[in-house]
Write a protein that holds these residues in place. Structure first.
Motif, short mmCIF file in Angstrom:
data_model
loop_
_atom_site.label_atom_id
_atom_site.label_comp_id
_atom_site.label_asym_id
_atom_site.label_seq_id
_atom_site.Cartn_x
_atom_site.Cartn_y
_atom_site.Cartn_z
N SER A 18 9.15 -4.18 0.01
CA SER A 18 9.85 -3.52 -1.10
C SER A 18 11.24 -4.09 -1.33
O SER A 18 11.84 -3.87 -2.39
CB SER A 18 9.95 -2.02 -0.84
OG SER A 18 10.77 -1.76 0.29
N CYS A 19 11.78 -4.84 -0.36
CA CYS A 19 13.11 -5.45 -0.51
C CYS A 19 13.04 -6.85 -1.14
O CYS A 19 14.08 -7.46 -1.40
CB CYS A 19 13.79 -5.55 0.86
SG CYS A 19 14.18 -3.96 1.59
N LYS B 34 12.35 -6.57 -7.47
CA LYS B 34 12.25 -5.30 -8.19
C LYS B 34 10.80 -4.92 -8.43
O LYS B 34 10.44 -3.74 -8.34
CB LYS B 34 12.99 -5.39 -9.53
CG LYS B 34 13.04 -4.07 -10.29
CD LYS B 34 13.82 -4.19 -11.57
CE LYS B 34 13.96 -2.83 -12.24
NZ LYS B 34 12.68 -2.16 -12.51
N HIS C 182 9.43 -3.56 -5.29
CA HIS C 182 10.14 -2.32 -5.01
C HIS C 182 9.57 -1.17 -5.84
O HIS C 182 9.40 -0.05 -5.36
CB HIS C 182 11.64 -2.50 -5.31
CG HIS C 182 12.46 -1.29 -4.98
ND1 HIS C 182 12.68 -0.27 -5.89
CD2 HIS C 182 13.11 -0.92 -3.84
CE1 HIS C 182 13.43 0.66 -5.34
NE2 HIS C 182 13.70 0.29 -4.09
N HIS D 298 7.30 2.58 -4.66
CA HIS D 298 8.18 3.73 -4.89
C HIS D 298 7.71 4.94 -4.08
O HIS D 298 6.54 5.04 -3.69
CB HIS D 298 8.27 4.06 -6.39
CG HIS D 298 6.97 4.56 -6.98
ND1 HIS D 298 6.65 5.89 -7.02
CD2 HIS D 298 5.92 3.89 -7.53
CE1 HIS D 298 5.46 6.04 -7.58
NE2 HIS D 298 5.00 4.83 -7.91
#
Length: 637
Positions: A51-52, A55, A58, A62
């Motif tokens: 997730s890093c 975007k 990421h 969620h």
């Protein structure tokens, strides 16, 4: 690819590989990315790293999405029952909270042994400060319980000390919840209180680690009720209890009631073989509803609760009767509202449903009683008598951990139902004082007793004085003795902590958790136990041992020998002293190692050579188990 995603079945692994070969990961559809990120090989750390990256990933990861929901369910499957199916939830937040609770719970449990360890078994030990710490975390209780269960279900023979204290904390937390449920139950109007529900709450409080629920007990009783209906259908196909919902009606016609009672007796006592436990009457299991259903035996009051509940499900209203020494049910034979004791038939659920007249009831107990004893009682009084039975069993106990726990539990229950009972408040204060636990609570109880009954000032004053002394003593703890094997006075000590032993004469299996170079018991104990009849008398090493039967004993060196085939010792206090069972011996925890720093190496050296050649030992005289009246060190736990 669009066709692949549109299909309801999950994409094949080959299809995923093909897509990955032709596209960048971030170009894949969200559903396919979620599917990939839910592979079992990926853990929460991997998801955080993914997730890093950008975007796009990421957003796919969620908090309310499928990926974190999958991680949460994969790691803590027991918690799924607290969520509705397809519930929208911030799974990332839930994951973080549960993870944080787990760390805090484990840290608290790990710290307990250092703060509460005592070499002498502390009967009824209470870890009050630690319980308060757990409660003060302010976290969801089901998270705390789940982490404690995770600890308890970890590798069987390891982390024994951690499991020992986790079990105590779980026991306490569940009991607090049950007490809250009991208080809510008692606040209900009397006509809404079910004797079965009250009995289940008593059962749950005394067995908080068992899987006992009202729903489960009701299902089992419904199954018995269906068997009764099956028999009724043969006798009277038009019987009203066959048509109406269970418990929603009362049959008014006496003959129809009689048919239900006859069918109930036939199913319960002939078909299912329920019976009163005359051979083991004072076994506390007879009072626990789940055990009565499992073992099909009980005492008058527990069997009466089952009988009355079943009759009510089938449309017959029976009432509980607090008859002395033998709990009964009464069945009105006349129009409702009569209180003439001769208008009732009295049913002995303990005696296979035998129907008695008022006069015949007196034959059960061998003397006459007043009419008051034939009156119907409330559910609250039923519970007080049920708990009173358990309390008396606890008082009759042998002064071991199990009987003290039963006494404490039954006192808690009784005083929750009847909080101003001076007799039992005083008993509770004396019990806590005797066990050396919760001195601050003892003072609160004594203050309450003094307010209720000033005539108790003598007993109250004595306990207050000695409790205050105990509190002062706690502020200045004694530094524990460290026993070095190389010390001149310890050279005759042959065995070490953690060795699994066998008693030469009585044959019991045990593990050593402490030793003295000479017998340290009182002269009275030495005389009572006939220690002088031993070859070396009291002038030889004596060992503190945890015995397979759950007792703790103080055994002479000449009476012990290493076990030829080491085995686990199923004693409830093993985790207090040992962190692991290592096949041939127990490994001392840090606290016990502090007191016997050289025994770990000694034990390892011994077991390495022990099972090739056993050294013959002399002596066969047994000393009897020690009693509670002499020392907790020799107490059967």
């Amino acid at each position: 690819m669009a066709t692949l995603v549109a299909k309801e079945e999950q994409p094949s692994l080959n299809g995923i590989i093909s897509e990955l070969q032709t596209k960048k990961l971030t170009d894949l559809p969200t559903e396919l990315l979620e599917y990939i990120l839910c592979f079992p090989v990926l853990q929460h750390v991997d998801i955080c790293n993914v997730s890093c990256c950008c975007k796009r990933l990421h957003d796919v990861c969620h908090g309310r999405g499928k990926v974190w929901g999958h991680q949460y369910k994969l790691r803590w499957p027991r918690l799924q029952r607290f969520y509705r199916q397809n519930e929208s939830c911030d799974w990332l937040r839930e994951y973080k909270t549960r993870h944080r609770v787990g760390i805090q719970i484990r840290q608290t449990v790990e710290s307990i042994s250092k703060r509460f360890f005592t070499e002498v078994p502390c009967v009824g030990q209470v870890l009050g400060d630690s319980f308060a710490e757990i409660e003060s975390l302010g976290m969801p209780e089901h998270f705390c319980e789940d982490e404690l269960l995770f600890i308890l279900n970890s590798e069987k023979r390891k982390s024994l000390t951690l499991k020992y204290y986790a079990k105590k904390i779980l026991y306490f937390l569940r009991q607090q919840n049950i007490l809250r449920s009991l208080k809510a139950f008692l606040e209900q109007p009397a006509e809404q209180q079910s004797a079965l529900e009250g009995a289940v709450l008593v059962d749950q409080y005394c067995n908080p680690l068992a899987d006992v629920t009202l729903d489960n007990m009701s299902v089992q009783l419904d199954e018995i009720a269906e068997k009764v209906k099956k028999m009724l259908r043969i006798k009277n196909p038009s019987h009203p209890s066959l048509r109406l919902s269970q418990g929603d009606f009362v049959i008014e016609v006496f003959e129809l009631q009689r048919q239900v009672v006859c069918a109930l007796n036939s199913v319960l006592y002939e078909q299912l073989q329920y019976k009163g436990n005359e051979c083991d009457y004072y076994n506390p299991l007879n009072s626990y509803i789940h055990q009565v259903l499992l073992r099909r035996t009980g005492i008058p009051i527990s069997l009466s609760v089952l009988y009355m509940t079943l009759a009510r499900k089938l449309g017959v209203q029976l009432e509980p009767v607090n008859f002395p020494n033998h709990f009964l049910l009464r069945w009105c034979q006349k129009p409702r509202g009569s209180e003439d004791i001769y208008d009732f038939v009295y049913i002995d659920a303990f005696g296979k449903g035998k129907q008695l007249t008022a006069k015949e009831c007196e034959y059960l107990i061998g003397h006459q009683v007043t009419a008051d004893y034939y009156s119907a009682i409330s559910t609250t009084v039923v519970l007080l008598r049920m708990v009173g039975n358990l309390l008396n069993i606890g008082k009759r106990g042998e002064g071991n951990e199990k009987s003290y726990q039963l006494l404490r539990d039954s006192l808690d229950l009784y005083l929750t139902i009847d909080p101003d009972n001076v007799q039992y408040l005083l008993l509770q204060a004396r019990l806590y004082f005797h066990l050396g636990i919760w001195p601050e609570k003892v003072l609160d109880i004594l203050q309450h007793i003094q307010a209720l009954d000033p005539s108790q000032h003598g007993a109250v004053g004595y306990l207050v004085q000695h409790t205050l002394e105990h509190i002062q003593h706690k502020k200045h703890p004694v530094t524990p003795e460290v026993k070095q094997r190389r010390a001149p006075e310890h050279l005759e000590v042959q065995y070490s902590v953690g060795l699994i032993m066998k008693h030469k004469r009585s044959g019991y299996n045990c593990v050593i958790y402490g030793w003295d170079p000479k017998c340290t018991m009182s002269q009275e104990w030495i005389t009572t136990m006939r220690v002088h009849q031993l070859s070396n008398g009291a002038n030889q090493p004596f060992y503190n041992v945890l015995v397979q039967d759950g007792t703790c004993r103080y055994a002479a060196q000449e009476n012990l020998e290493p076990h030829s085939a080491p085995l686990e010792i199923g004693h409830p206090e093993v985790g207090r002293y040992f962190s692991e069972f290592a096949e041939t011996h127990y490994v001392s925890n840090e606290e016990l190692q502090t007191r016997y720093p050289e025994d770990v190496g000694e034990t390892l050296g011994t077991v390495q050579k022990l099972y090739h050649r056993l050294t013959p030992l002399s002596g066969n005289q047994e000393e009897a188990p020690a009693t509670d009246q002499t020392s907790q060190q020799a107490m059967s736990m």
